[in-house]
Design an enzyme around this catalytic site. Structure first.
Site, short mmCIF file in Angstrom:
data_model
loop_
_atom_site.label_atom_id
_atom_site.label_comp_id
_atom_site.label_asym_id
_atom_site.label_seq_id
_atom_site.Cartn_x
_atom_site.Cartn_y
_atom_site.Cartn_z
CB CYS A 1 -0.24 0.46 8.83
SG CYS A 1 1.33 -0.43 8.34
CD GLU B 1 -2.67 -1.10 2.75
OE1 GLU B 1 -2.43 -0.15 3.63
OE2 GLU B 1 -3.38 -2.18 2.93
CB CYS C 1 -0.01 -2.80 13.28
SG CYS C 1 0.48 -2.39 11.72
CB CYS D 1 5.29 -5.67 8.91
SG CYS D 1 6.56 -4.92 10.12
CB CYS E 1 2.72 -3.75 16.13
SG CYS E 1 4.77 -3.17 16.26
CB CYS F 1 2.54 7.26 3.43
SG CYS F 1 2.70 6.02 4.54
N1 SAH Z 1 7.21 -0.12 11.14
C1 SAH Z 1 7.53 1.46 11.24
C2 SAH Z 1 6.87 2.03 9.97
C3 SAH Z 1 5.18 1.70 9.88
S1 SAH Z 1 4.69 3.37 10.26
C4 SAH Z 1 6.94 1.90 12.48
O1 SAH Z 1 6.31 1.01 13.29
O2 SAH Z 1 7.18 3.27 12.99
C5 SAH Z 1 2.94 3.27 10.51
C6 SAH Z 1 2.74 4.02 11.77
O3 SAH Z 1 1.36 3.63 12.03
C7 SAH Z 1 3.21 3.33 13.25
O4 SAH Z 1 3.61 4.17 13.85
C8 SAH Z 1 2.24 2.38 13.53
O5 SAH Z 1 2.35 2.09 14.71
C9 SAH Z 1 1.02 3.17 13.42
N2 SAH Z 1 -0.46 2.20 13.23
C10 SAH Z 1 -0.42 0.96 12.64
N3 SAH Z 1 -1.79 0.46 12.59
C11 SAH Z 1 -2.18 1.46 13.21
C12 SAH Z 1 -3.76 1.86 13.38
N4 SAH Z 1 -4.66 0.71 13.01
N5 SAH Z 1 -4.23 2.92 13.95
C13 SAH Z 1 -3.30 4.10 14.17
N6 SAH Z 1 -2.16 3.87 13.85
C14 SAH Z 1 -1.44 2.73 13.57
#
Ligand code: SAH
Length: 369
Positions: free
Chosen positions: A357, A107, A137, A130, A134, A123
């Protein structure tokens, strides 16, 4: 076939020299690809016809192709699911081929912020899937597929650089780039760095390093490595919790690199680069969004050259996590600011198009299952 988009100018010039071509041909190819955004060799009219045919046989210049596009916010947000599959993969026919094609996709999002100084931010993803897992996520929960090549990262940017010209006219340019799509950029550091070099090189895409942000969940050795690299890119660190117990639950990597180590590496980075870091904090209802969570966060980062970005959690289908109740994020922001920590609340662009994400890919995969 070689990928054209990950190649540096000098590398392409070396290749061309082997073919008996003058080095300036490489500069011409770069102008077509990065300035005119025209990667189709057949249309590179400043090159001799024969050379165009030779190049087309040796190089694949099309590394990403949209297979699904969604728009929101009156067209100011556009999200694309981009196919990465190599040509052989495309030949697989039938439902299996189709599913594999969609799996082998990432994406990317374009966000336009109109105004006197319009901002156009892309972005990008650094990996398909990944491995960081997390808890909250969508990408983390869908597993790891593979690292992207530098060319595949550059390709995402070129896709939207072209779109921006279609949307806002031939002079419109991308202004900002964030590595906040799928994947952990610091687990694919060298490919990400090669892409950053190409995207900033004046002879290639020419975007200012200060307009690029790398976001990491806290891969400590790579934070240290970034501090040693010469380009002035920005660093964002995804925290999501200010104590190790909670953070280890949300972000499994915290068991390997706990908060103390992450913060030490970030302080070293700030000392070495004199650059402000941002801390990303996804506020999840009832999990990490209380006033005492905000106070702990202020204790942790207070006094640093930093900025906190609170992201209201974007609901994910099938996930037990919920967005924060109304007012909670604002209360956290107010407390942090009172404690002297510069804080902003991320706007929730593209909610209705699964903009968090990994959500779009997850839905398209689900629908095609
Ligand atoms: N792996 C890297 C890059 C991904 S950035 C990192 O973790 O920083 C994507 C950002 O969106 C990260 O801060 C992630 O934690 C956040 N994110 C992922 N899923 C999300 C969600 N459902 N709602 C809000 N933020 C989210």
């Amino acid at each position: 076939m070689k990928q054209l988009l990950g190649l540096r100018l000098a590398e392409l010039a070396d290749d061309l020299a082997e073919l008996g071509q003058p080095r300036y041909r490489a500069t011409q190819v770069f102008e077509w690809v990065y300035r005119r955004l025209q990667p189709d060799f057949a249309r590179m009219s400043s090159l001799p016809r024969e050379l165009r045919a030779t190049l087309a046989e040796r190089y694949d210049a099309h590394v990403v192709a949209p297979i699904h596009v969604a728009r929101a916010d009156d067209g100011l947000t556009e999200k694309a699911l981009l196919e990465l599959a190599p040509p052989a993969e495309r030949l697989l026919a039938g439902p299996l081929g189709e599913r594999r094609r969609r799996f082998n996709s990432v994406e990317s999002v374009l966000m336009i912020y109109p105004g006197a100084r319009v901002r156009r931010t892309v972005c990008v993803s650094s990996q398909a899937g990944c491995a960081m897992a997390c808890e909250f996520c969508a990408t983390g929960q869908s597993g790891f597929v593979r690292d992207l090549s530098a060319g595949e990262i550059v390709g995402q940017v070129l896709h939207f650089a072209r779109r921006v010209r279609q949307i806002d006219g031939p002079d419109a340019r991308l202004t900002n780039l964030v590595f906040m799509g799928q994947g952990e950029p610091f687990m694919n550091f060298e490919n990400v760095w090669r892409a950053v070099e190409l995207l900033t090189a004046p002879e290639a895409f020419g975007l200012g390093a200060r307009h690029i942000t790398l976001s990491t969940v806290g891969v400590v050795p790579a934070i240290r490595e970034l501090a040693r690299r010469p380009l002035q890119v920005n660093l964002a660190v995804s925290l999501h919790a200010a104590d190790d117990r909670l953070r280890s639950e949300l972000v499994p990597l915290n068991r390997k690199y706990p908060l103390g180590e992450v913060l030490t590496a970030v302080r070293e980075y700030v000392r070495a680069t004199k650059r402000r870091v941002s801390f990303e904090y996804a506020c999840i209802g009832g999990v990490n969004d209380s006033p005492s969570d905000a106070a702990k966060l202020a204790d942790l980062v207070g006094g640093m050259l930093c900025h906190v970005n609170l992201i209201p959690f974007n609901p994910v289908a099938g996930s037990p996590f919920r967005p924060p109740a109304p007012g909670r994020v604002e209360a956290m922001a107010a407390l942090l600011k009172r404690r002297g920590v510069p804080t902003t609340i991320r706007d929730t662009r593209g909610r209705q198009i699964d903009a968090a994400c990994g959500q779009l890919r997850a839905r398209v995969l689900r629908d095609s299952a």
